[in-house]
Every structure is written in structure tokens, then in C-alpha cells.
Scaffold this motif. Structure first.
Motif, mmCIF file in Angstrom:
data_model
loop_
_atom_site.group_PDB
_atom_site.id
_atom_site.type_symbol
_atom_site.label_atom_id
_atom_site.label_comp_id
_atom_site.label_asym_id
_atom_site.label_seq_id
_atom_site.Cartn_x
_atom_site.Cartn_y
_atom_site.Cartn_z
ATOM 1 N N MET A 1 0.819 -1.204 0.000
ATOM 2 C CA MET A 1 0.000 0.000 0.000
ATOM 3 C C MET A 1 0.859 1.263 0.000
ATOM 4 N N LEU A 2 1.965 1.254 0.745
ATOM 5 C CA LEU A 2 2.807 2.456 0.810
ATOM 6 C C LEU A 2 3.274 2.902 -0.572
ATOM 7 N N GLU A 3 3.626 1.909 -1.434
ATOM 8 C CA GLU A 3 4.138 2.283 -2.750
ATOM 9 C C GLU A 3 3.081 2.953 -3.618
ATOM 10 N N LYS A 4 1.810 2.748 -3.306
ATOM 11 C CA LYS A 4 0.723 3.355 -4.078
ATOM 12 C C LYS A 4 0.261 4.694 -3.504
ATOM 13 N N MET A 5 0.771 5.060 -2.346
ATOM 14 C CA MET A 5 0.342 6.310 -1.708
ATOM 15 C C MET A 5 1.002 7.522 -2.358
ATOM 16 N N THR A 6 0.258 8.597 -2.438
ATOM 17 C CA THR A 6 0.800 9.845 -2.971
ATOM 18 C C THR A 6 1.764 10.443 -1.945
ATOM 19 N N ASP A 7 2.592 11.375 -2.409
ATOM 20 C CA ASP A 7 3.490 12.066 -1.486
ATOM 21 C C ASP A 7 2.698 12.781 -0.398
ATOM 22 N N SER A 8 1.564 13.355 -0.767
ATOM 23 C CA SER A 8 0.723 14.056 0.203
ATOM 24 C C SER A 8 0.207 13.097 1.279
ATOM 25 N N SER A 9 -0.214 11.917 0.879
ATOM 26 C CA SER A 9 -0.687 10.920 1.848
ATOM 27 C C SER A 9 0.446 10.449 2.748
ATOM 28 N N LEU A 10 1.620 10.283 2.180
ATOM 29 C CA LEU A 10 2.778 9.885 2.992
ATOM 30 C C LEU A 10 3.170 10.992 3.965
ATOM 31 N N GLN A 11 3.057 12.253 3.521
ATOM 32 C CA GLN A 11 3.338 13.369 4.425
ATOM 33 C C GLN A 11 2.330 13.402 5.576
ATOM 34 N N ASN A 12 1.078 13.073 5.292
ATOM 35 C CA ASN A 12 0.071 12.985 6.361
ATOM 36 C C ASN A 12 0.404 11.866 7.339
ATOM 37 N N LEU A 13 0.894 10.761 6.815
ATOM 38 C CA LEU A 13 1.309 9.649 7.677
ATOM 39 C C LEU A 13 2.445 10.101 8.596
ATOM 40 N N ILE A 14 3.385 10.854 8.056
ATOM 41 C CA ILE A 14 4.487 11.381 8.865
ATOM 42 C C ILE A 14 3.950 12.356 9.919
ATOM 43 N N GLU A 98 -12.941 14.095 21.465
ATOM 44 C CA GLU A 98 -13.536 13.540 20.234
ATOM 45 C C GLU A 98 -13.030 14.285 19.002
ATOM 46 N N ASN A 99 -12.952 15.614 19.095
ATOM 47 C CA ASN A 99 -12.427 16.399 17.973
ATOM 48 C C ASN A 99 -10.960 16.066 17.723
ATOM 49 N N ALA A 100 -10.194 15.886 18.792
ATOM 50 C CA ALA A 100 -8.764 15.585 18.649
ATOM 51 C C ALA A 100 -8.549 14.234 17.977
ATOM 52 N N ILE A 101 -9.306 13.222 18.400
ATOM 53 C CA ILE A 101 -9.104 11.899 17.784
ATOM 54 C C ILE A 101 -9.500 11.943 16.313
ATOM 55 N N SER A 102 -10.557 12.679 15.987
ATOM 56 C CA SER A 102 -10.956 12.819 14.579
ATOM 57 C C SER A 102 -9.874 13.531 13.772
ATOM 58 N N GLN A 103 -9.329 14.592 14.354
ATOM 59 C CA GLN A 103 -8.268 15.360 13.693
ATOM 60 C C GLN A 103 -7.032 14.485 13.459
ATOM 61 N N ILE A 104 -6.631 13.756 14.459
ATOM 62 C CA ILE A 104 -5.428 12.919 14.350
ATOM 63 C C ILE A 104 -5.640 11.813 13.328
ATOM 64 N N LEU A 105 -6.753 11.105 13.451
ATOM 65 C CA LEU A 105 -7.003 9.965 12.556
ATOM 66 C C LEU A 105 -7.313 10.395 11.132
ATOM 67 N N SER A 106 -7.709 11.663 10.941
ATOM 68 C CA SER A 106 -7.989 12.154 9.583
ATOM 69 C C SER A 106 -6.731 12.149 8.717
ATOM 70 N N LEU A 107 -5.576 12.062 9.341
ATOM 71 C CA LEU A 107 -4.316 12.043 8.604
ATOM 72 C C LEU A 107 -4.021 10.679 7.979
ATOM 73 N N LEU A 108 -4.770 9.671 8.360
ATOM 74 C CA LEU A 108 -4.520 8.306 7.903
ATOM 75 C C LEU A 108 -5.361 7.970 6.674
ATOM 76 N N PRO A 109 -4.916 6.978 5.909
ATOM 77 C CA PRO A 109 -5.750 6.510 4.790
ATOM 78 C C PRO A 109 -7.112 6.032 5.305
ATOM 79 N N LYS A 110 -8.096 6.107 4.448
ATOM 80 C CA LYS A 110 -9.490 5.847 4.826
ATOM 81 C C LYS A 110 -9.671 4.513 5.556
ATOM 82 N N LYS A 111 -9.091 3.460 5.049
ATOM 83 C CA LYS A 111 -9.281 2.123 5.643
ATOM 84 C C LYS A 111 -8.777 2.095 7.092
#
Length: 185
Positions: A1-14, A98-111
Motif C-alpha cells: 500500500m505504501l508504494e501506491k500512496m501519494t506524497d501528500s498521503s505519505l506526508q500525512n502519515l508522517i 472527540e475532535n482531537a481523535i478525529s483530527q489525528i485519525l484524519s491524517l490516515l488513509p481511509k481504511k
């Protein structure tokens, strides 16, 4: 999955990992409040709670991955809102959490985001066997930490932490474990 992620998605993961790293520098508020010298961080607490959960899940035929996920996620909002003692928690801080967990997890891929928010919600509701186990085990970890502080010379009163663990721990086998943790050496 990592190889298919965009740079933007990888930056969100970081960014997600950087946020989790904040927990390594966030002292546990209860220990600070009673004046413990160099108190553990939230990440320290999470680390040992995860070990307790892994062991307990394997011994009691619970889903170890679910317990580990809950243990790792249960204090994650504290990276944004800080650690709060039970007496500091209000309806407003619950909403911030609740807002914090949503904010933090929003950085991850949908799944992953959907999986982790489901685990978060399950822990918060506290109705499943796994959620009940993690809630009790994290309190046992706190009691073990209190015992260690006392053992290593903390003159502070740590009884409220033991009492909190005793009130939260209801399963007989975990009450037995807690009683052994609480024993004087």
C-alpha cells in the motif's frame, strides 16, 4: 500500500507519527499534580499498558490485535489536548477529545482511519469484553507505576491511584493481579 500512496498521503502519515511522538513528551498529569519527580510520559504508560493487554489477550483468548489497538489509541487525543486527570474532565473536554481523535485519525488513509475510529469508539463505549479488559488493565498499569514510584522513594501520597485502580478493576482474575501489584514488599 505504501508504494501506491501519494506524497501528500505519505506526508500525512508522517504528521500522524509526529503527533503520536508528542505523547513521549507529555507527562502524566496525575503524577505531576502530586509532585512526582520526573513522572512518566503518556507514551510510557501506553507502552506498558500495551504489554499488559498483549499478555492478557493471549492468556484469556481475547483478540490481541484489538486489545493492542485500543491500548495504543486510548490516550492518543492527549497529544492534542494534553493529559487530564479525572477531576479535570468535563463534557467540554470530552468534546475536545472527540475532535482531537478525529483530527489525528484524519491524517490516515481511509481504511485505517475507519478501523481505528471504530476501535476508539468501542473503547469509549466500554461495552465489549475487549474494551472492558483494556479499561481495567490500564488502571492496573497505573497502580504498578504508583508502586514503583513509592518503591523508588517518592514520599508523595499515591493512594488515590491505587484506589482508582481498585474501583475500576472488577473481573476476579484482574482483581487478583491488582492485589498482587498492590502488595507491600
Amino acid at each position: 500500500m505504501l508504494e501506491k500512496m501519494t506524497d501528500s498521503s505519505l506526508q500525512n502519515l508522517i504528521k500522524f507519527l509526529e503527533i503520536t511522538g508528542i505523547l513521549k513528551r507529555t507527562p502524566r498529569a496525575g503524577w505531576v499534580e502530586v509532585g512526582v519527580y520526573q513522572p512518566e510520559s503518556v507514551a510510557d504508560h501506553t507502552f506498558r499498558t500495551a504489554f499488559l493487554c498483549m499478555l492478557y489477550a493471549d492468556m484469556e483468548a481475547l483478540d490481541p490485535l484489538k486489545l493492542l489497538r485500543m491500548a495504543l489509541i486510548h490516550d492518543l487525543p492527549e497529544a492534542v489536548i494534553g493529559d487530564l486527570t479525572p477531576s479535570q474532565k468535563t463534557a467540554e473536554t470530552k468534546e475536545k477529545e472527540e475532535n482531537a481523535i478525529s483530527q489525528i485519525l484524519s491524517l490516515l488513509p481511509k481504511k485505517q482511519r475507519e478501523r481505528y475510529i471504530a476501535v476508539w469508539n468501542e473503547y469509549q463505549e466500554g461495552k465489549t469484553r475487549e474494551a472492558k479488559a483494556v479499561r481495567q488493565l490500564e488502571k492496573i498499569e497505573m497502580a504498578l507505576q504508583a508502586k514503583e514510584y513509592k518503591k523508588f522513594g517518592s514520599a508523595k501520597s499515591l493512594e488515590r491511584f491505587i484506589k482508582s485502580a481498585e474501583e475500576a478493576t472488577v473481573w476476579p482474575e484482574l482483581r487478583r493481579l491488582l492485589s498482587l501489584v498492590s502488595e507491600e514488599e
